[in-house]
Design an enzyme around this catalytic site. Structure first.
Site, short mmCIF file in Angstrom:
data_model
loop_
_atom_site.label_atom_id
_atom_site.label_comp_id
_atom_site.label_asym_id
_atom_site.label_seq_id
_atom_site.Cartn_x
_atom_site.Cartn_y
_atom_site.Cartn_z
N ASP A 114 0.82 -1.22 0.00
CA ASP A 114 0.00 0.00 0.00
C ASP A 114 0.85 1.27 0.00
O ASP A 114 0.36 2.35 0.31
CB ASP A 114 -0.95 0.01 1.20
N LYS A 165 4.74 6.32 17.64
CA LYS A 165 3.87 7.38 17.17
C LYS A 165 3.54 8.33 18.31
O LYS A 165 3.27 7.90 19.43
CB LYS A 165 2.55 6.80 16.62
N ASP A 220 1.87 6.66 0.68
CA ASP A 220 1.18 5.46 1.13
C ASP A 220 -0.31 5.78 1.11
O ASP A 220 -0.71 6.92 1.32
CB ASP A 220 1.75 5.00 2.47
#
Length: 244
Positions: A114, A165, A220
Site C-alpha cells: 500500500d 507514534k 502510502d
C-alpha cells in the site's frame, strides 16, 4: 552482474485496510484504483522496469481479487506465486509463511503493498551487501512523522532505535516499507502473528539493521486523505513506476 539479478520480491498485500474502507469498502487496499489501474500494478511495473521479475504476493483479505487480476504475472512480464494466509498473520508472520518460496535465495526484497517509494532497488541491494546486513530498510523524511513513528540512525547508516507514534506534527525519518532481508531473518521471526515494526526490528537493532535514506517520491494510501493525494499524483506515479 547486477546485484538485483535473480533477487525475488515479496509483496505484502494481505492486510485488511480498515482505515480506507470508507472509500474502497469491498476491495483489498492494494487493489484500490489509482487512475484506471490498481495501485498494486504500479509496484509490479516498478519491479519489472528495474529487472526484478520473480514476485511472491503474500495475500489474505479478499485474496481472490488480487489473484484473479494478476494471475501468474505473464501480462506484466513477471512470474507471480501466492502465499495465502488463512488468518491475519501480520507483516512478519506473512513473510515467515512465505519462507518455502524463498528456500533457494540468500536475500530478498520486501515491499508493503500500500505504499510507493521511487527507490532504486540496485542501490538498496548494494547498500545491504556492503554492510553485510541482516536487514536494510528504506527511510524517508516527512513533515508529519508523529503519525508514523520515527527511525533513528547514525552516520554509518546503522539503525540505532525507533520512536513510537506521537501524533505530534513534527518532521522526522520514517520507515517507508521497502526492505532487503538476508534469509537468516527467518531465525528472528516467531511462528504465528507477528509484526516487523513492533516485534522484529526492535529485536535486531544490535544485529545488523541498516537504513538508506530516500528523498524522492513516497506515498502510502493507508488513509482516505493519502488515497486522494495518490489520485492527484496519478501521472507522476505512473512515470516513476516505469523509470527503470
Amino acid at each position: 552482474m547486477s546485484s538485483t539479478t535473480n533477487v525475488p520480491a515479496v509483496l505484502l498485500v494481505g492486510g485488511m485496510g480498515t482505515r480506507l474502507r470508507t472509500v474502497v469498502p469491498s476491495t483489498p487496499k492494494p487493489m484500490a484504483a489509482v487512475g484506471a489501474k490498481p495501485f498494486l500494478e504500479l509496484l509490479v511495473r516498478q519491479l519489472r522496469s528495474q529487472g526484478i521479475d520473480r514476485l511472491i504476493m503474500c495475500s489474505g483479505y479478499l485474496a481472490d481479487q488480487i489473484e484473479d487480476k494478476f494471475g501468474h504475472g505473464g501480462e506484466w512480464g513477471v512470474t507471480i506465486e501466492y502465499s495465502r494466509e488463512l488468518r491475519s498473520m501480520g507483516t512478519a508472520g506473512a513473510i515467515k509463511l512465505a519462507q518455502d518460496y524463498l528456500s533457494d535465495d540468500s536475500s530478498f526484497l520486501v515491499m508493503n503493498g500500500d505504499s510507493f517509494v521511487d527507490v532504486e532497488f540496485e542501490q538498496l541491494m548494494r547498500t545491504h551487501l556492503q554492510h553485510n546486513a541482516l536487514a536494510t530498510m528504506t527511510i524517508v523524511p516527512v513533515q508529519n512523522a508523529g503519525r508514523y513513528g520515527t527511525v533513528r540512525t547514525n552516520s554509518a547508516e546503522r539503525v540505532t532505535g525507533f520512536a513510537e507514534k506521537t501524533n505530534a506534527d513534527m518532521p522526522g525519518l520514517i520507515n517507508a516499507g521497502v526492505y532487503v532481508f538476508d534469509r537468516s531473518i527467518f531465525d528472528h521471526i516467531s511462528e504465528g502473528n507477528s509484526s516487523l515494526e513492533r516485534d522484529v526490528f526492535p529485536r535486531i537493532v544490535d544485529r545488523g539493521l541498516y537504513a538508506i535514506e530516500h528523498t524522492g517520491m513516497f506515498i502510502d494510501i493507508g488513509t482516505p486523505d493519502d488515497y486522494a493525494r495518490a489520485q492527484s499524483l496519478c501521472e507522476q506515479l505512473s512515470d516513476a513506476a516505469t523509470r527503470g
